[in-house]
Design a protein around this motif. Structure first.
Motif, short mmCIF file in Angstrom:
data_model
loop_
_atom_site.label_atom_id
_atom_site.label_comp_id
_atom_site.label_asym_id
_atom_site.label_seq_id
_atom_site.Cartn_x
_atom_site.Cartn_y
_atom_site.Cartn_z
N LYS A 1 13.41 1.64 4.01
CA LYS A 1 13.19 2.51 2.86
C LYS A 1 12.74 1.65 1.69
CE LYS A 1 15.98 5.93 2.68
NZ LYS A 1 17.21 6.72 2.52
N ARG A 2 11.80 2.17 0.92
CA ARG A 2 11.23 1.36 -0.15
C ARG A 2 10.91 2.19 -1.38
NH1 ARG A 2 7.98 1.72 4.42
NH2 ARG A 2 6.09 2.87 4.04
N PRO A 3 10.76 1.47 -2.48
CA PRO A 3 10.99 0.04 -2.66
C PRO A 3 12.49 -0.27 -2.70
CG PRO A 3 10.48 1.01 -4.77
CD PRO A 3 10.35 2.11 -3.74
N LEU B 1 17.73 1.33 -3.94
CA LEU B 1 16.70 1.82 -3.03
C LEU B 1 15.90 2.95 -3.65
CD1 LEU B 1 18.30 2.02 0.52
CD2 LEU B 1 16.26 0.77 -0.14
N GLY B 2 14.62 2.96 -3.38
CA GLY B 2 13.75 4.03 -3.85
C GLY B 2 13.32 3.79 -5.29
N PHE B 3 12.41 4.64 -5.75
CA PHE B 3 11.97 4.56 -7.14
C PHE B 3 12.28 5.87 -7.84
CE2 PHE B 3 8.74 5.59 -10.36
CZ PHE B 3 9.10 4.64 -11.30
N ASN B 4 12.90 5.74 -8.99
CA ASN B 4 13.18 6.86 -9.87
C ASN B 4 13.04 6.33 -11.29
OD1 ASN B 4 15.06 8.35 -11.74
ND2 ASN B 4 15.21 9.68 -9.93
N ASN C 1 0.80 -1.22 0.00
CA ASN C 1 0.00 0.00 0.00
C ASN C 1 0.84 1.28 0.00
OD1 ASN C 1 0.87 -0.25 2.62
ND2 ASN C 1 -1.09 0.28 3.55
N CYS C 2 2.15 1.17 -0.11
CA CYS C 2 3.05 2.32 -0.18
C CYS C 2 2.94 2.96 -1.58
CB CYS C 2 4.48 1.87 0.08
SG CYS C 2 5.73 3.14 -0.25
N ASP C 3 2.73 4.26 -1.63
CA ASP C 3 2.57 4.94 -2.92
C ASP C 3 3.80 4.81 -3.81
OD1 ASP C 3 0.00 5.75 -2.32
OD2 ASP C 3 0.61 7.72 -1.57
N THR C 4 4.99 4.88 -3.23
CA THR C 4 6.20 4.77 -4.04
C THR C 4 6.36 3.35 -4.58
OG1 THR C 4 7.18 6.46 -2.62
CG2 THR C 4 8.66 5.30 -4.10
N VAL C 5 6.01 2.36 -3.80
CA VAL C 5 6.05 0.98 -4.27
C VAL C 5 5.04 0.80 -5.40
CG1 VAL C 5 5.58 -1.42 -3.63
CG2 VAL C 5 6.92 0.03 -2.11
N LYS C 6 3.87 1.40 -5.25
CA LYS C 6 2.86 1.33 -6.31
C LYS C 6 3.39 1.91 -7.61
CE LYS C 6 -1.21 1.55 -3.31
NZ LYS C 6 -2.36 2.39 -2.92
N LYS C 7 4.10 3.04 -7.53
CA LYS C 7 4.68 3.66 -8.72
C LYS C 7 5.70 2.73 -9.38
CE LYS C 7 4.20 8.38 -7.00
NZ LYS C 7 4.93 9.54 -6.48
N ALA C 8 6.55 2.13 -8.55
CA ALA C 8 7.57 1.22 -9.09
C ALA C 8 6.93 0.00 -9.75
CB ALA C 8 8.52 0.77 -7.97
N SER D 1 14.74 3.20 -16.01
CA SER D 1 14.92 3.17 -17.47
C SER D 1 16.35 2.77 -17.82
CB SER D 1 14.62 4.54 -18.08
OG SER D 1 13.25 4.84 -17.95
N ARG D 2 17.32 3.30 -17.09
CA ARG D 2 18.72 2.92 -17.33
C ARG D 2 18.97 1.46 -16.98
NH1 ARG D 2 19.75 7.83 -14.87
NH2 ARG D 2 20.61 6.83 -13.02
#
Length: 116
Positions: A91-93, A103-106, A10-17, A111-112
């Motif tokens: 820290k996630r994802p 760590l994290g979503f970018n 349910n983490c928004d950043t995990v959802k984005k990833a 893409s790289r």
């Protein structure tokens, strides 16, 4: 290519990833820290590779809810036990791609990593 994404569903950043991976048709395995629990051996490896300072999410509500004394006592000797008992504090994802940890979503980083 082995891809595992660790986080909390349910983490928004995990959802984005997860959405990014799915939009790019990338097969991955998702492990929910909260629902599935943490493997102490995996956590020890993450701590060894990334360090406790990087792995602990100091912006999250779980960390902010700690007492000042608990925050002050958090360190290399106590991080594993604290993260095992409070996996939401990681820290996630956390993306594991062929043994490398990110760590994290970018979107640019992803893409790289996936040549997309």
């Amino acid at each position: 290519m082995t891809i595992t994404l660790y986080g909390i569903k349910n983490c928004d950043t995990v959802k984005k990833a997860r959405k990014w991976l799915e939009q790019h048709a990338i097969d991955y395995r998702f492990v929910d820290h909260r629902a599935d629990g943490l493997d102490p051996v995996e956590l020890a490896r993450w701590l060894a590779v990334l360090g406790w300072e990087q792995l602990v999410n100091k912006r999250g509500t779980t960390y902010r809810a700690l007492s000042d004394a608990d925050k002050a006592s958090l360190g290399p000797d106590t991080a594993a036990a604290r993260l095992l008992s409070s996996p939401a504090m990681i820290k996630r994802p956390l993306l594991e791609l062929d043994g490398q940890l990110h760590l994290g979503f970018n979107a640019e980083l992803y893409s790289r990593l996936f040549n997309k």
